[in-house]
Design an enzyme around this catalytic site. Structure first.
Site, short mmCIF file in Angstrom:
data_model
loop_
_atom_site.label_atom_id
_atom_site.label_comp_id
_atom_site.label_asym_id
_atom_site.label_seq_id
_atom_site.Cartn_x
_atom_site.Cartn_y
_atom_site.Cartn_z
CG HIS A 352 -2.17 -0.82 1.00
ND1 HIS A 352 -3.32 -0.37 0.30
CD2 HIS A 352 -2.34 -2.09 1.15
CE1 HIS A 352 -4.08 -1.44 0.37
NE2 HIS A 352 -3.66 -2.25 0.87
CE LYS A 539 -6.32 14.45 0.38
NZ LYS A 539 -6.26 13.17 -0.76
NE ARG A 540 -4.91 9.78 10.21
CZ ARG A 540 -5.05 9.00 11.12
NH1 ARG A 540 -6.00 7.60 10.97
NH2 ARG A 540 -3.88 8.94 12.04
CE LYS A 545 -2.81 10.86 3.44
NZ LYS A 545 -3.69 10.37 1.99
CB THR A 647 -10.27 5.67 -2.11
OG1 THR A 647 -9.88 5.91 -0.87
CG2 THR A 647 -9.34 4.45 -2.77
CE LYS A 651 -13.87 7.46 -0.30
NZ LYS A 651 -13.21 7.78 1.14
C1 LIG Z 1 -11.96 7.50 1.56
C2 LIG Z 1 -11.50 8.06 2.95
C3 LIG Z 1 -10.27 8.23 3.32
C4 LIG Z 1 -9.16 8.14 2.10
O1 LIG Z 1 -8.85 9.39 1.64
P1 LIG Z 1 -7.70 9.71 0.66
O2 LIG Z 1 -7.78 11.09 0.38
O3 LIG Z 1 -7.52 8.47 -0.48
O4 LIG Z 1 -6.41 9.50 1.60
C5 LIG Z 1 -9.73 8.25 4.37
N1 LIG Z 1 -10.66 8.48 5.45
C6 LIG Z 1 -12.30 8.44 5.28
C7 LIG Z 1 -13.10 8.21 6.34
C8 LIG Z 1 -12.60 8.11 3.97
O5 LIG Z 1 -13.72 8.01 3.69
#
Ligand SMILES: *Cc1c(COP(=O)(O)O)cnc(C)c1O
Length: 801
Positions: A352, A539-540, A545, A647, A651
Site C-alpha cells: 500500500h 484525508k489523514r 499529502k 480513493t 469519491k
Molecule cells: C476515503 C476515505 C479516506 C481516504 O482518503 P484519501 O484522500 O484517499 O487518503 C480516508 N478516510 C475516510 C473517512 C474516507 O472515507
C-alpha cells in the site's frame, strides 16, 4: 421471508411488534437509539435465512473461498447500506414517514464502525461490499477492537484525542458471536524440538501463554442479489482452564488489551510488542479456522490452495506464510516441501505504500520472545530462500537485500513476497514504482508475481446514499440502470452540452453545498455562502499529502486581499478535515496552524467574506458522506510518487468535483478517464522528483529567497501575523527552509498558485464548470470497487461466482 414480497404495511407491523416485544415501548416514546436498534433487529430477521443459506451452499458446493486478512476495516455506518442492498431503503423510509419517525435521526443513532485509519481500512470495507455484490465467495478476517480510531476534538485549535467507545450502550447490532469456531492462540514461552512417538521432530512448548480467540461475524450484504458474506472479527478471552494464571484484575486487563484499541498510525508503524501480538492473534486465529473448515470437506491438505486463498492486506498480516507453515508442518504433519508449495500458492499480498517508515520491520529479539516457534520457522524459510538463490548463482548483494532476516530485523514485506504467489500495487504508477524502485530486486527474481490492481470505491455509498439529489438527477437524465451498472454513467456524456441538464446538476450541487453550509454553521459558527467555491481537502494529515501547500496558497490569497481588498476573485471556502496520528508532532502543528489561520481570516471583515477557512473536526466516513457531494474542488496534491492510489479522489470525481491534482497515484488514471480538459493538473512529476533525489540539487532556501511572493508567505509563519501559533509556525518554517522541504512544497508553489487561478477562471463560467463536472461523473465508473474486486478474484484468487 423473501423481501420482494415485503410491503410497507408488513414492515410497519414487524417494526411495531419488535419494538413492543424487545423494548416494551411505543413508537412516539422511543429514542432514536431504541428505534435504530429495533430497525436493525427487524432487518436482521429479514436477512438471516439468506445468510444461513449462503454459508450452507458454500460448504456444500466446495467452492474456492478467498479470505481477506486486514488489521483494519472502516465501513462507517451500516444501516443505510444494508437497507439499500436489501432493496428496501425507500420502503423503510416510507414506513417511517407513516409512523412519523425521523429517519435521519434514527440513522444518526448508529455509531460509525471505525476500525480503520483511512484509505487502507476504507478499501478493505469497500471490498467486503463488492465481494458480496459481485457474488464471489470472499470473507474478511480482522480484529474486533473495543475502541476504534480515536474521536478528534479541536480545543483552542489543538487536536485532542478521545477514545471511540463505539459499542456504546447499543453494542454492535449487526454482529453474531460464533462460539463453535473458537480457537486457541499460543504466545511467549520457550520452544524446543523433541522426537515424537512417530520418530519425527516436533516442537514442545514450555510456559506458553494460551489465549482464546472468539469470532464475531458481521454480515456483508450484496446489492440486490441475496448474497451475504461474512466479515469475521476476532476478540480475545481467557480460556476457563487457564483462569488461575490470571488472578488479578491487572492480569485480565493485560489480555483484554490485545483487542482494546486500533493503533492510530496511518502510513507509519510503531514497533510495539502489543501490535505484533495483535497481528499474530488475528492471523493465527483466521488461518486455524480456515484449515479446519477446509478439512471438513475431506480433501488433502497439500491441495488447500485449490479451495482457499489468503490475502495479506499490507504487511500487518504478513506473518501468515510462516504461521501457515507452522500449522501445516507442526500441527498437521505435512512435509516441509509440500507445505511450502501449497503455502506459496495460497498466499497473496498487496503493498500500500512506498514510504519507508510504513514498511514493517520487527526486531528479531522481540519477535523471538513473542513468537518463538514462528521465529524458528521464519529462519528456516529464510535459510532455504538464501540457499536456493545461491544455488541459482544469484548475486550475493541481491540475496542480502532480499532476505527476510538481517541486521537483527525481520522484514515483513520480504516474507509476504517470498511466501506468496502475487504482489500487487494499488494504482498504475504505484505498481510501476514498486517494480522499478522499492521492490525492484524482487521484480528481478519474480517478475511473474507482480501485478496492478487500482483501488476503487463503493459507488453506491457515495452516490445513492450520500448524494440522493444527484442520484435523482442522474435518474432523470439517463434512467435508473446506472444504479445496477455504474458504467451506464457514460451515457451522461451525451448531455454535456444540454443546458437544462447542466443547470439541473448545478442545482443539485448547490443543494449539497447548502446542507454542508448548515452543518458548518452549526458546528463551527462560521457562515459560508454557497456562491463560493467549496475547495475541499479531507484525508489523514500527513506531510506527504501536503495540506501545508494548500495553506501556503491560502496565505497568499490573504496577502493579496490585504494589499487589494477589491481583488477580483470568486469567493472561496477552504474546507479541511483530517486526523493526525497522536504521536505525529508535525501533523498536529499543521492542524493548530490551520485553525489559527481560520480564526484570523474568518474574523477579518476587510476580506469581505471572499475567503473563509473551515476545519471540521472528527473526519470519518459519515462526515465524508456529507462533505464529498458538496465539493467543487477536490484537492489531491501529494508529492508525486508518494500517494499510492488515493480513493477520496475517486469519491469526489464521481460526485462532480473538479480534481486539482499532481500526477500521483490514481489521479493519473482519473485524468486518463475524464480527459485533460476536465481536470486541473500541476506540479513536479514523479520523474522530476526522482531526478532531484538522484542529483541532490533541490535547495529550498534558494527557491524561497528568489521568490518574493513565496518568501512573504513563508515568513508569515514566523512574523506574528497568525496569532497563538509561534512554536507551530517556527516548526513549519524549519521544515520548509532549514530541513530543505522534504516534500517539495516550495518547488510546486508557483505551479499550484497558477492552477488555482485556473480554477477561479473556470468557475466564473457556470456552464463550462458544470460541463466539466458532468464529464467527471460520466467517466467515473472505472473506479467502482466491484470491478477492482473482480480483478482480484479472477487474476489473483482464481474464484468462481
Ligand atoms: C476515503 C476515505 C479516506 C481516504 O482518503 P484519501 O484522500 O484517499 O487518503 C480516508 N478516510 C475516510 C473517512 C474516507 O472515507
Amino acid at each position: 421471508m423473501t423481501l420482494e414480497n415485503l410491503t410497507k404495511e408488513q414492515f410497519i407491523r414487524d417494526f411495531k411488534d419488535t419494538l413492543h416485544e424487545e423494548q416494551l415501548i411505543k413508537v412516539p416514546a422511543a429514542t432514536p437509539a431504541e428505534l435504530f436498534t429495533t430497525l436493525a433487529k427487524v432487518i436482521r430477521k429479514y436477512y438471516t435465512d439468506s445468510w444461513l443459506e449462503r454459508n450452507r451452499k458454500l460448504s456444500e458446493e466446495q467452492q474456492k473461498i478467498a479470505y481477506y486478512f486486514s488489521i483494519e476495516f472502516l465501513p462507517g455506518r451500516m444501516l443505510e447500506t444494508n437497507l439499500l442492498n436489501l432493496g428496501i431503503l425507500d420502503l423503510v423510509k416510507a414506513g417511517f414517514a407513516d409512523l412519523d419517525v425521523d429517519f435521519e435521526a434514527v440513522k444518526n443513532a448508529e455509531h460509525d464502525m471505525a476500525l480503520g485509519n483511512g484509505g487502507l481500512g476504507r478499501l478493505a470495507a469497500a471490498f467486503m461490499d463488492s465481494l458480496a455484490t459481485t457474488g464471489y465467495p470472499g470473507f474478511g478476517n480482522g480484529l474486533r477492537y473495543k475502541y476504534g480510531l480515536f474521536k478528534q476534538r479541536i480545543v483552542d485549535g489543538y487536536q485532542v484525542e478521545l477514545p471511540d467507545s463505539w459499542f456504546g450502550s447499543i453494542g454492535n447490532v449487526w454482529e453474531v458471536r460464533k462460539d463453535h469456531d473458537v480457537v486457541d492462540i499460543k504466545l511467549f514461552g520457550d520452544v524446543y524440538l523433541a522426537i515424537d512417538e512417530n520418530g519425527k521432530f516436533s516442537p514442545v512448548y514450555k510456559d506458553a501463554q494460551v489465549l482464546r480467540a472468539v469470532p464475531y461475524d458481521v454480515p456483508q450484504i450484496g446489492f440486490e442479489n441475496g448474497n451475504i458474506n461474512n466479515l469475521r472479527l476476532w476478540d480475545v478471552e481467557i480460556p476457563e482452564e487457564y483462569e488461575l494464571n490470571y488472578p488479578t484484575l491487572a492480569d485480565r486487563r493485560a489480555v483484554q488489551d490485545i483487542t482494546a484499541i486500533l493503533y492510530p498510525d496511518d502510513s507509519n508503524y510503531e514497533g510495539k510488542q502489543l501490535r505484533l501480538v495483535q497481528e499474530y492473534f488475528m492471523t493465527s486465529a483466521g488461518l486455524q479456522t480456515i484449515i479446519k473448515s477446509y478439512l471438513k470437506q475431506g480433501l488433502p491438505l497439500e491441495n488447500i490452495h485449490e479451495k482457499v486463498s489468503v490475502h495479506i492486506n499490507d504487511t500487518h498480516p504478513a506473518v501468515a506464510p510462516a504461521e501457515f507453515m507452522r500449522l501445516l508442518v507442526d500441527e498437521y504433519g505435512l512435509e516441509w516441501d509440500a507445505a511450502w508449495s501449497t503455502t506459496v500458492q495460497t498466499m497473496s499480498y498487496t503493498n500500500h505504500t512506498i514510504l519507508s517508515e510504513a514498511l514493517e520491520k520487527w526486531d528479531a529479539g522481540l519477535f523471538k520472545k513473542v513468537l518463538p516457534r514462528v521465529y524458528q520457522i521464519i529462519l528456516e524459510i529464510d535459510n532455504r530462500f538464501v540457499a536456493g538463490l545461491a544455488q541459482e548463482g544469484r548475486d550475493a548483494d541481491l540475496i542480502e537485500r532480499t532476505r527476510i532476516v538481517k541486521n537483527g530485523q525481520i522484514h515483513m514485506a520480504n516474507l509476504a513476497i517470498i511466501g506468496g504467489h502475487s504482489v500487487n500495487g494499488v494504482a498504475k504508477l504505484h505498481t510501476e514504482l514498486l517494480k522499478e524502485d522499492t521492490l525492484h530486486d524482487f521484480y528481478v527474481l519474480y517478475p511473474e508475481k507482480f501485478n496492478n490492481k487500482t483501488n476503487g470505491i463503493v459507488q453506491r455509498r457515495w452516490t445513492q446514499i450520500a448524494a440522493p439529489e444527484l442520484s435523482a438527477a442522474i435518474d432523470e437524465t439517463i434512467g435508473k440502470e446506472w444504479r445496477k451498472d455504474i458504467h451506464q454513467l457514460k451515457k451522461l456524456e451525451a448531455f454535456a452540452d444540454d443546458d437544462a441538464v447542466l443547470a439541473n446538476f448545478y442545482q443539485v450541487k448547490q443543494e449539497a453545498k447548502a446542507r454542508l453550509a448548515k452543518y458548518i454553521l452549526e458546528t463551527t459558527g462560521v457562515e459560508v455562502s454557497t456562491d463560493a467555491i467549496f475547495d475541499v481537502q479531507v484525508k489523514r494529515l500527513h506531510a506527504y499529502k501536503r495540506q501545508l501547500l494548500n495553506v501556503l496558497h491560502i496565505i497568499k490569497l490573504y496577502w493579496d486581499l490585504k494589499d487589494n481588498p477589491d481583488k477580483d476573485m470568486v469567493p472561496r471556502v477552504f474546507i479541511f478535515g483530517a486526523k493526525a496520528a497522536p504521536g505525529y508532532h508535525f501533523a498536529k502543528s499543521v492542524i493548530k496552524l490551520i485553525n489559527e489561520l481560520a480564526n484570523l481570516i474568518n474574523n477579518d471583515a476587510s476580506l469581505q467574506s471572499k475567503l473563509k477557512v473551515v476545519f471540521l473536526e472528527n473526519y470519518n466516513v459519515s462526515l465524508a458522506e456529507l462533505i464529498v457531494p458538496a465539493a467543487n474542488v477536490s484537492e489531491q496534491i501529494s508529492t508525486a510518487s508518494k500517494e499510492a492510489s488515493g480513493t477520496s479522489n475517486m469519491k469526489f470525481m464521481m460526485t462532480g468535483a473538479i480534481t486539482l491534482a499532481t500526477l500521483d497515484g490514481a489521479n493519473i488514471e482519473i485524468k486518463d478517464e475524464c480527459g485533460d480538459d476536465n481536470i486541473v493538473i500541476f506540479g513536479l512529476t514523479k520523474d522530476e522528483v526522482y531526478d532531484h533525489y538522484a542529483k541532490h540539487d533541490y535547495y529550498s532556501r534558494g527557491v524561497y529567497e528568489n521568490n518574493p511572493v513565496l518568501k512573504r508567505v513563508v515568513d508569515t509563519f514566523i512574523n506574528g501575523t497568525i496569532p497563538n501559533s509561534q512554536s507551530e509556525g517556527s516548526e513549519i518554517y524549519d521544515a520548509l527552509i532549514t530541513q530543505n522541504d522534504e516534500y517539495f512544497l516550495l518547488a510546486d508553489f508557483d505551479a499550484y498558485v497558477s492552477a488555482q487561478e485556473r480554477i477561479d477562471s473556470l468557475y466564473r463560467d457556470q456552464r463550462t464548470w458544470s460541463r466539466m463536472s458532468l464529464m467527471n461523473i460520466a467517466t467515473s465508473g472505472k473506479f467502482t470497487s466491484d470491478d477492482t474486486i473482480t480483478e482480484y478474484a479472477e487474476e489473483i484468487w482464481n474464484l468462481k461466482k
